[in-house]
Design an enzyme around this catalytic site. Structure first.
Site: not given
Ligand code: RB5
Length: 152
Positions: A68, A134
């Site tokens: 993510t 900033h």
């Molecule tokens: C791995 O499965 C996943 O948890 C990792 O890549 C990440 O997304 C964690 O934030």
């Protein structure tokens, strides 16, 4: 010098970003992971290594990838002096440099496609910090980081 790092989810995308950096004439250093099959790896390890390299001045900035972009970003952001932006759009990436002087960009290999990730990274790498008001806010963030009230 750009620090690159990822967990197993980001090995392929990190490779594409490394190629893009080569094309841009930018040097990079890879802090792992190198094995897309190792699902037992831990993103904080790679986030920490790359963030340390940026905080110490060994690298100027970092681009980090996990599924993510969030976990590796949270880990990297625990290192003093690191300002992380986790982005899946170009506008946020560019503004995070212009206004927040972010020094680490994280993206999710399971969130953005390769071409969008490259475009986000290009915008982030070429944007300039605007300073002025900033900088005052960055100084406040540093005070918080040091356990102080931002207005103290
Ligand atoms: C791995 O499965 C996943 O948890 C990792 O890549 C990440 O997304 C964690 O934030």
């Amino acid at each position: 010098m750009i620090a690159l790092a990822c967990d197993h989810t980001g090995v392929a995308l990190k490779g594409e970003l490394a190629k893009m950096l080569d094309e841009m004439g930018l040097e990079w250093k890879d802090f792992g992971n190198y094995d897309a099959a190792n699902r037992d790896d831990d993103y904080p390890v790679f986030g920490y290594r790359a963030a340390q390299a940026v905080a110490s001045g060994e690298c100027d900035r970092g681009i980090l990838i996990c599924g993510t972009g969030i976990g590796i970003g949270i880990a990297a952001g625990k290192v003093k002096g690191i300002r992380v932006c986790t982005c899946s759009d170009v506008y946020s990436a560019e503004l995070s440099k212009r206004h927040n002087n972010s020094n680490i960009l994280t993206m999710g290999a399971r969130v953005v496609g390769t071409e969008l990730a490259k475009m986000i990274a290009r915008h982030w790498l070429t944007a300039e910090f605007e300073g002025g008001r900033h900088q005052r806010r960055i100084d406040m963030i540093e005070r918080i980081e040091n356990g102080l009230d931002p207005e103290a």
